[in-house]
Design a protein around this motif. Structure first.
Motif, PDB file in Angstrom:
ATOM      1  N   ARG A 139       7.635  -9.106  -5.156  1.00 24.67           N
ATOM      2  CA  ARG A 139       8.651  -9.145  -6.208  1.00 24.67           C
ATOM      3  C   ARG A 139       9.573 -10.351  -6.070  1.00 24.67           C
ATOM      4  O   ARG A 139      10.652 -10.385  -6.664  1.00 24.67           O
ATOM      5  N   GLU A 140       9.151 -11.323  -5.248  1.00 26.84           N
ATOM      6  CA  GLU A 140       9.930 -12.545  -5.038  1.00 26.84           C
ATOM      7  C   GLU A 140      11.327 -12.221  -4.511  1.00 26.84           C
ATOM      8  O   GLU A 140      12.314 -12.890  -4.838  1.00 26.84           O
ATOM      9  N   TRP A 141      11.410 -11.191  -3.676  1.00 27.02           N
ATOM     10  CA  TRP A 141      12.685 -10.827  -3.071  1.00 27.02           C
ATOM     11  C   TRP A 141      13.129 -11.883  -2.069  1.00 27.02           C
ATOM     12  O   TRP A 141      12.326 -12.552  -1.426  1.00 27.02           O
ATOM     13  N   GLY A 142      14.445 -11.992  -1.894  1.00 28.55           N
ATOM     14  CA  GLY A 142      14.966 -12.870  -0.858  1.00 28.55           C
ATOM     15  C   GLY A 142      14.807 -12.272   0.530  1.00 28.55           C
ATOM     16  O   GLY A 142      14.674 -13.001   1.507  1.00 28.55           O
ATOM     17  N   ARG A 143      14.823 -10.967   0.635  1.00 22.95           N
ATOM     18  CA  ARG A 143      14.675 -10.328   1.951  1.00 22.95           C
ATOM     19  C   ARG A 143      13.209 -10.257   2.344  1.00 22.95           C
ATOM     20  O   ARG A 143      12.306 -10.345   1.515  1.00 22.95           O
ATOM     21  N   GLY A 144      12.969 -10.067   3.636  1.00 23.38           N
ATOM     22  CA  GLY A 144      11.605  -9.930   4.124  1.00 23.38           C
ATOM     23  C   GLY A 144      11.028  -8.562   3.798  1.00 23.38           C
ATOM     24  O   GLY A 144      11.747  -7.553   3.795  1.00 23.38           O
ATOM     25  N   TYR A 145       9.735  -8.525   3.539  1.00 20.54           N
ATOM     26  CA  TYR A 145       9.073  -7.252   3.264  1.00 20.54           C
ATOM     27  C   TYR A 145       8.940  -6.443   4.544  1.00 20.54           C
ATOM     28  O   TYR A 145       8.592  -6.963   5.601  1.00 20.54           O
ATOM     29  N   ARG A 146       9.253  -5.151   4.417  1.00 20.20           N
ATOM     30  CA  ARG A 146       9.154  -4.230   5.543  1.00 20.20           C
ATOM     31  C   ARG A 146       7.895  -3.391   5.403  1.00 20.20           C
ATOM     32  O   ARG A 146       7.328  -3.249   4.316  1.00 20.20           O
ATOM     33  N   GLU A 147       7.488  -2.786   6.519  1.00 19.98           N
ATOM     34  CA  GLU A 147       6.211  -2.081   6.555  1.00 19.98           C
ATOM     35  C   GLU A 147       6.144  -0.896   5.599  1.00 19.98           C
ATOM     36  O   GLU A 147       5.052  -0.473   5.196  1.00 19.98           O
ATOM     37  N   ASP A 148       7.294  -0.340   5.205  1.00 19.24           N
ATOM     38  CA  ASP A 148       7.279   0.789   4.284  1.00 19.24           C
ATOM     39  C   ASP A 148       7.475   0.372   2.830  1.00 19.24           C
ATOM     40  O   ASP A 148       7.600   1.224   1.940  1.00 19.24           O
ATOM     41  N   ASP A 149       7.468  -0.938   2.548  1.00 18.36           N
ATOM     42  CA  ASP A 149       7.551  -1.402   1.166  1.00 18.36           C
ATOM     43  C   ASP A 149       6.221  -1.157   0.453  1.00 18.36           C
ATOM     44  O   ASP A 149       5.168  -1.001   1.074  1.00 18.36           O
ATOM     45  N   ARG A 150       6.307  -1.146  -0.862  1.00 19.33           N
ATOM     46  CA  ARG A 150       5.140  -0.836  -1.685  1.00 19.33           C
ATOM     47  C   ARG A 150       4.032  -1.874  -1.496  1.00 19.33           C
ATOM     48  O   ARG A 150       4.279  -3.082  -1.485  1.00 19.33           O
ATOM     49  N   LEU A 151       2.800  -1.391  -1.344  1.00 17.13           N
ATOM     50  CA  LEU A 151       1.640  -2.275  -1.271  1.00 17.13           C
ATOM     51  C   LEU A 151       1.152  -2.615  -2.669  1.00 17.13           C
ATOM     52  O   LEU A 151       1.348  -1.857  -3.614  1.00 17.13           O
ATOM     53  N   GLY A 152       0.486  -3.756  -2.795  1.00 18.49           N
ATOM     54  CA  GLY A 152      -0.034  -4.139  -4.100  1.00 18.49           C
ATOM     55  C   GLY A 152      -0.569  -5.557  -4.072  1.00 18.49           C
ATOM     56  O   GLY A 152      -0.869  -6.106  -3.019  1.00 18.49           O
ATOM     57  N   GLY A 153      -0.669  -6.164  -5.245  1.00 22.83           N
ATOM     58  CA  GLY A 153      -1.183  -7.526  -5.326  1.00 22.83           C
ATOM     59  C   GLY A 153      -1.707  -7.794  -6.715  1.00 22.83           C
ATOM     60  O   GLY A 153      -2.547  -7.036  -7.218  1.00 22.83           O
ATOM     61  N   ARG A 154      -1.272  -8.896  -7.322  1.00 19.53           N
ATOM     62  CA  ARG A 154      -1.707  -9.186  -8.687  1.00 19.53           C
ATOM     63  C   ARG A 154      -2.981 -10.006  -8.719  1.00 19.53           C
ATOM     64  O   ARG A 154      -3.602 -10.134  -9.775  1.00 19.53           O
ATOM     65  N   ASP A 155      -3.386 -10.599  -7.588  1.00 21.31           N
ATOM     66  CA  ASP A 155      -4.657 -11.327  -7.540  1.00 21.31           C
ATOM     67  C   ASP A 155      -5.667 -10.515  -6.729  1.00 21.31           C
ATOM     68  O   ASP A 155      -5.292  -9.647  -5.934  1.00 21.31           O
ATOM     69  N   PRO A 156      -6.973 -10.751  -6.922  1.00 25.58           N
ATOM     70  CA  PRO A 156      -7.982  -9.922  -6.254  1.00 25.58           C
ATOM     71  C   PRO A 156      -7.884  -9.929  -4.733  1.00 25.58           C
ATOM     72  O   PRO A 156      -8.062  -8.883  -4.103  1.00 25.58           O
ATOM     73  N   TYR A 157      -7.616 -11.085  -4.116  1.00 26.69           N
ATOM     74  CA  TYR A 157      -7.527 -11.113  -2.656  1.00 26.69           C
ATOM     75  C   TYR A 157      -6.396 -10.221  -2.169  1.00 26.69           C
ATOM     76  O   TYR A 157      -6.591  -9.361  -1.301  1.00 26.69           O
ATOM     77  N   SER A 158      -5.191 -10.418  -2.704  1.00 30.02           N
ATOM     78  CA  SER A 158      -4.045  -9.632  -2.254  1.00 30.02           C
ATOM     79  C   SER A 158      -4.266  -8.151  -2.508  1.00 30.02           C
ATOM     80  O   SER A 158      -3.977  -7.302  -1.651  1.00 30.02           O
ATOM     81  N   SER A 159      -4.781  -7.831  -3.688  1.00 28.96           N
ATOM     82  CA  SER A 159      -5.064  -6.437  -4.020  1.00 28.96           C
ATOM     83  C   SER A 159      -6.084  -5.830  -3.068  1.00 28.96           C
ATOM     84  O   SER A 159      -5.938  -4.690  -2.616  1.00 28.96           O
ATOM     85  N   SER A 160      -7.120  -6.597  -2.732  1.00 27.07           N
ATOM     86  CA  SER A 160      -8.153  -6.065  -1.833  1.00 27.07           C
ATOM     87  C   SER A 160      -7.595  -5.775  -0.448  1.00 27.07           C
ATOM     88  O   SER A 160      -8.016  -4.822   0.219  1.00 27.07           O
ATOM     89  N   LYS A 161      -6.635  -6.571  -0.001  1.00 28.89           N
ATOM     90  CA  LYS A 161      -6.028  -6.340   1.305  1.00 28.89           C
ATOM     91  C   LYS A 161      -5.095  -5.134   1.276  1.00 28.89           C
ATOM     92  O   LYS A 161      -4.986  -4.383   2.271  1.00 28.89           O
ATOM     93  N   ALA A 162      -4.399  -4.917   0.160  1.00 32.42           N
ATOM     94  CA  ALA A 162      -3.623  -3.686   0.008  1.00 32.42           C
ATOM     95  C   ALA A 162      -4.550  -2.469   0.022  1.00 32.42           C
ATOM     96  O   ALA A 162      -4.238  -1.437   0.637  1.00 32.42           O
ATOM     97  N   CYS A 163      -5.698  -2.591  -0.634  1.00 33.99           N
ATOM     98  CA  CYS A 163      -6.679  -1.510  -0.620  1.00 33.99           C
ATOM     99  C   CYS A 163      -7.175  -1.233   0.796  1.00 33.99           C
ATOM    100  O   CYS A 163      -7.346  -0.075   1.193  1.00 33.99           O
ATOM    101  N   ALA A 164      -7.408  -2.291   1.576  1.00 32.29           N
ATOM    102  CA  ALA A 164      -7.854  -2.110   2.960  1.00 32.29           C
ATOM    103  C   ALA A 164      -6.817  -1.349   3.774  1.00 32.29           C
ATOM    104  O   ALA A 164      -7.167  -0.517   4.625  1.00 32.29           O
ATOM    105  N   GLU A 165      -5.544  -1.607   3.524  1.00 30.87           N
ATOM    106  CA  GLU A 165      -4.486  -0.855   4.196  1.00 30.87           C
ATOM    107  C   GLU A 165      -4.554   0.629   3.828  1.00 30.87           C
ATOM    108  O   GLU A 165      -4.419   1.503   4.696  1.00 30.87           O
ATOM    109  N   LEU A 166      -4.777   0.925   2.558  1.00 31.35           N
ATOM    110  CA  LEU A 166      -4.872   2.322   2.124  1.00 31.35           C
ATOM    111  C   LEU A 166      -6.099   3.003   2.718  1.00 31.35           C
ATOM    112  O   LEU A 166      -6.046   4.174   3.109  1.00 31.35           O
TER     113      LEU A 166
END
Length: 378
Positions: A139-166
């Motif tokens: 979400r282009e946040w200024g803060r760093g992403y934490r491990e309990d933040d929402r997984l996702g990804g708008r491009d196939p690579y990022s999305s596939s890695k979120a899927c691997a986490e799930l």
């Protein structure tokens, strides 16, 4: 710190060992006197670090498709590992746009196959699934992403890695946790270092432009990334695996990134890299069009610091200097094998609680007597 006594003789199964990060990790494990087996396709580039350093001389070198469950399970059963580190992946954002089907097949179904193979291998006690900082919904946040933040990804690579986490989380809760087997994930920021020859990565592209005597064309010079030397997250993976093996409170995902001191935009990264070549080389903006890329991505690594005692060792300037030193040696036809070993030893000398000696460098190189390659699957 990791313990040399813990890793000495430890049976470790590494997927993706022929890739850039896999070759570095395999050398680190060999230096720790671990018994290493790897499973991967052939090295993805020519030249490549794995062959250049003859990494396969110190490990059981299985070749096969990560999504081929039977071949993968056979290789894992032969290795009887205690620890599995899963790094096999389609690792490029740009390639995900070109071939999304193969990206999802490798990154998602490859992780399914890996965890199914683990279910068939009673010796496994810890699995580290390596994903990426891009597994978070950015979400282009200024803060760093934490491990309990929402997984996702708008491009196939990022999305596939979120899927691997799930997938990893589901397998842990549905099948593996009840048997005492721990599944953890490692989410690393952008890594740089010697021996990366992948296409569409910024410093390998810069090195190729230097060799060709041309200016590098850059898609997004103002994009900010958490740059870190490849040894930093790899040490984190080993630290995480050791902690998960010994402690019941280690679970879920862990971020590994350099923090604000390592955050630079692409233009600053390139200027620092070219400074290592006495001003040779240069870059210019490539006006596009290009697929979407995030302009800001930050990781919060406070969980790794609090629970694992992990923190970055190399500052941005040292990271760039080590990387430029490696590519200078490569372009100058110098001894990159010895240089790589020296960088590992310099780093690990400050990261390892040394209660048993490192392996001699010869055990990692071509004169090791017991290295073998085992062809597995397609």
């Amino acid at each position: 710190m990791i313990s040399s006594a813990f890793w000495r003789g430890r049976r470790v199964f590494v997927t993706g060992h022929t890739g850039f990060k896999g070759a570095w990790l395999s050398m680190m494990l060999a230096r720790l006197n671990s018994e290493v087996a790897g499973y991967a396709l052939a090295p993805p580039t020519d030249p490549n670090l794995f062959d250049m350093l003859n990494v396969g001389a110190r490990m059981a070198d299985h070749r096969g498709d990560i999504a081929d469950l039977d071949a993968l399970a056979g290789a894992m059963a032969a290795a009887t590992p205690e620890i599995v580190i899963h790094m096999a992946a389609q690792p490029l954002v740009t390639w995900g746009y070109r071939d999304p089907v193969e990206t999802y097949r490798t990154n998602v179904m490859g992780t399914v196959a890996l965890l199914e193979a683990v279910r068939r291998t009673p010796s496994v006690q810890v699995v580290v699934v390596v994903t990426t900082d891009k597994c978070y919904e950015n979400r282009e946040w200024g803060r760093g992403y934490r491990e309990d933040d929402r997984l996702g990804g708008r491009d196939p690579y990022s999305s596939s890695k979120a899927c691997a986490e799930l997938v990893a989380s589901a397998y842990a809760q549905s099948f593996l946790a009840a048997s005492g087997l721990r599944v953890v994930s490692a989410r690393a920021g952008n890594v740089i270092g010697g021996g990366d020859f992948a296409a569409d990565r910024i410093l390998p592209d810069a090195a190729r432009a230097l060799l060709a005597g041309t200016a590098l064309r850059v898609r997004a010079p103002n994009a900010v990334r958490p740059w870190q030397h490849v040894l930093e997250p790899l040490y984190g993976y080993l630290l995480l695996a050791e902690a998960a093996f010994q402690r019941a409170d280690i679970s879920g995902g862990y971020n590994f990134g350099p923090g604000p001191s390592g955050e630079r935009n692409v233009a600053q990264l390139l200027d620092g890299f070219y400074a290592g070549f006495a001003g040779a080389g240069g870059w210019e903006v490539d006006g596009g069009p290009h697929p979407h890329e995030a302009t800001l991505l930050r990781l919060d690594t406070s969980r790794a610091a609090a629970e694992l005692g992990w923190s970055p060792l190399l500052g941005f300037d040292e990271t760039i200097a080590w990387t430029a030193q490696w590519y200078r040696a490569y372009l100058g036809r110098e001894d990159v094998r010895g240089l790589t070993q020296n960088q590992i030893d310099s780093y690990m000398g400050q990261r390892v609680r040394l209660t048993s000696p490192f392996a001699s460098p010869a055990r990692n190189m071509e004169d090791a007597p017991h290295g073998k390659r085992i062809a597995v699957g397609s």
